[in-house]
Design an enzyme around this catalytic site. Structure first.
Site, PDB file in Angstrom:
ATOM      1  CB  THR A 120      -1.157  -0.034   1.168  1.00 53.12           C
ATOM      2  OG1 THR A 120      -1.713   1.094   1.850  1.00 53.12           O
ATOM      3  CG2 THR A 120      -0.201  -0.433   2.846  1.00 53.12           C
ATOM      4  CG  ASP A 121      -0.833   4.702  -0.832  1.00 52.31           C
ATOM      5  OD1 ASP A 121      -1.514   4.508  -0.057  1.00 52.31           O
ATOM      6  OD2 ASP A 121      -2.060   5.725  -1.708  1.00 52.31           O
ATOM      7  CD  GLU A 122      -3.321   3.893   4.864  1.00 49.81           C
ATOM      8  OE1 GLU A 122      -3.316   2.682   5.393  1.00 49.81           O
ATOM      9  OE2 GLU A 122      -4.422   2.820   3.870  1.00 49.81           O
ATOM     10  CE1 TYR A 147      -3.738  -2.781   5.535  1.00 46.03           C
ATOM     11  CE2 TYR A 147      -3.135  -0.287   4.858  1.00 46.03           C
ATOM     12  CZ  TYR A 147      -3.120  -1.448   5.410  1.00 46.03           C
ATOM     13  OH  TYR A 147      -3.406  -2.058   3.421  1.00 46.03           O
ATOM     14  CE  LYS A 151      -0.017  -3.742   3.012  1.00 44.49           C
ATOM     15  NZ  LYS A 151      -0.379  -6.112   2.319  1.00 44.49           N
TER      16      LYS A 151
END
Ligand code: NAD
Ligand code: DAU
Length: 333
Positions: A120-122, A147, A151
């Protein structure tokens, strides 16, 4: 080619399996999914006879070893994926996202199997609203939530297994997906199904947080392209230049569903809420020639609304429990 798709009963994984079965009939797909609250057998409806479905956990070394040993490639989608849940109960995120990725990496190392890691870009944290910058493959990691930190940790495990053990892996970091079969806890399906139920949509905080929306099929075509042609050890960012703030998205949904654009409530903000995500996908576009097909967000949104209207039997069993988990957050501000 025999592909093991973890999390293939979830939102993006199930759309990936549908896409691959439609476009690459020679590929043999096995889905490994623990069927958590986010996994739906109904998401693989129509494919049961051609796809091998295993109800199992990515943290279980024996199951993972057996399935990886008879695969040519693994595409790892399985994860605990929802930020709000990670704030309420972080442990499943640490377990699935970190231990699960570790378990898969050890198996692909043993069997020398090609591995693609869906992320993810997060992992990059967030950007200010007035910052012209976008995330790229060289942006430093700076995750905000339980979260996104798990990741980020899982991405770093992959990088270490590539460098230390020569594992043949690639990583992709994608922005916010929308489309059919997304769990009703997520922003767009939550608001669509609330409106169907006559409930006003809920916008966290001031609603000006920006997400970079991409249709799930565009994400999955990029994953397939990276699996086939990506350079081993490389990371590719996936995004479709779809930056919009949440207020704009909720107003579009309301209007598309025949309601007044102002018919929503501002509620308590998410703790640590990332302000803005934005992806520069130049590397993916230049190296692999990928382009998004879903350029018209309003049309993609309308198709998604139509899907939820036509598939109430898919989402209805999840709706009350998902709303129950939001009760503490639904304080109108
Ligand atoms: P999802 O929550 O809809 O699906 C996750 C799937 O993984 C479910 O089918 C669930 O049953 C399964 N799963 C969970 N724990 C498991 C375990 N221990 N063992 C086996 N299966 C397990 O998630 P999603 O939105 O489809 O996201 C898929 C992947 O894409 C995730 O890795 C996520 O981080 C990443 N991603 C998501 C987005 C997005 O916008 N949704 C964007 C970028 C990246
Ligand atoms: O950026 C990629 C990420 O996108 C993925 O890694 C995650 O798995 C995926 O869940 C998604 O994370 P977000 O937290 O951005 O998505 P979510 O759908 O939860 O929320 C989108 C935005 O909408 C976010 O700014 C929070 C806001 N929101 C969300 C809900 C559920 C609301 O304003 N109201 C809501 O009711």
């Amino acid at each position: 080619m025999r592909i093991l798709v973890t999390g293939g009963a979830g939102f993006i994984g199930s759309n990936f399996v549908h896409l691959i079965m439609a476009t690459n009939p020679g590929v043999e797909v096995t889905v490994l999914d623990a069927f958590t609250y986010a996994g739906e057998r109904a998401s693989l409806a129509g494919l049961q006879s051609s796809v091998h479905i295993v109800d199992g956990d990515v943290t279980d070394p024996a199951t993972v070893d057996r399935l990886v040993g008879r695969s040519d490639a693994v595409v790892h989608f399985a994860a605990e994926s929802h930020n709000d849940n990670s704030l309420a109960e972080p442990w499943p995120f640490v377990h699935t996202n970190l231990v699960g990725t570790f378990t898969l990496l050890e198996a692909v190392r043993r069997h020398d199997v090609r591995y693609h890691h869906v992320s993810t870009d997060e992992v990059y944290g967030d950007l200010a609203l007035d910052d012209p910058a976008r995330f790229s493959e060289t942006t430093p990691y700076n995750p905000s939530s339980p979260y996104s930190s798990t990741k980020a940790g899982s991405d770093l495990l992959v990088r270490a297994w590539v460098r230390s053990f020569g594992v043949r892996a690639t990583i992709s970091n994608c922005s916010n997906n929308y489309g059919p079969r997304q769990h009703v806890e997520k922003f767009i399906p939550r608001q669509i199904t609330n409106i169907i139920d006559g409930v006003r949509p809920k916008l966290y905080g001031d609603g000006l947080n920006v997400r970079d929306w991409i249709h799930v099929d565009d994400h999955n075509r990029a994953v397939w392209s990276i699996l086939e042609h990506g350079r081993i050890g490389e990371t590719y960012l996936i995004g479709a230049d779809g930056e919009r703030n949440n207020k704009d998205v909720v107003e579009r949904i309301l209007v598309a569903m025949g309601k007044d654009a102002a018919d929503y409530d501002h509620v308590t903000d998410r703790a640590g809420h990332d302000r803005r995500y934005a992806i520069d996908s130049a590397k993916l576009r230049h190296e692999l020639g990928w382009r998004p097909w879903f350029g018209d967000f309003d049309k993609g949104l309308m198709d998604t609304i139509d899907w939820y209207r036509a598939n109430e039997s898919w989402w209805r069993p999840q709706k009350a429990a998902a709303e129950q988990r939001y009760k503490h957050q639904d304080v109108v501000v």
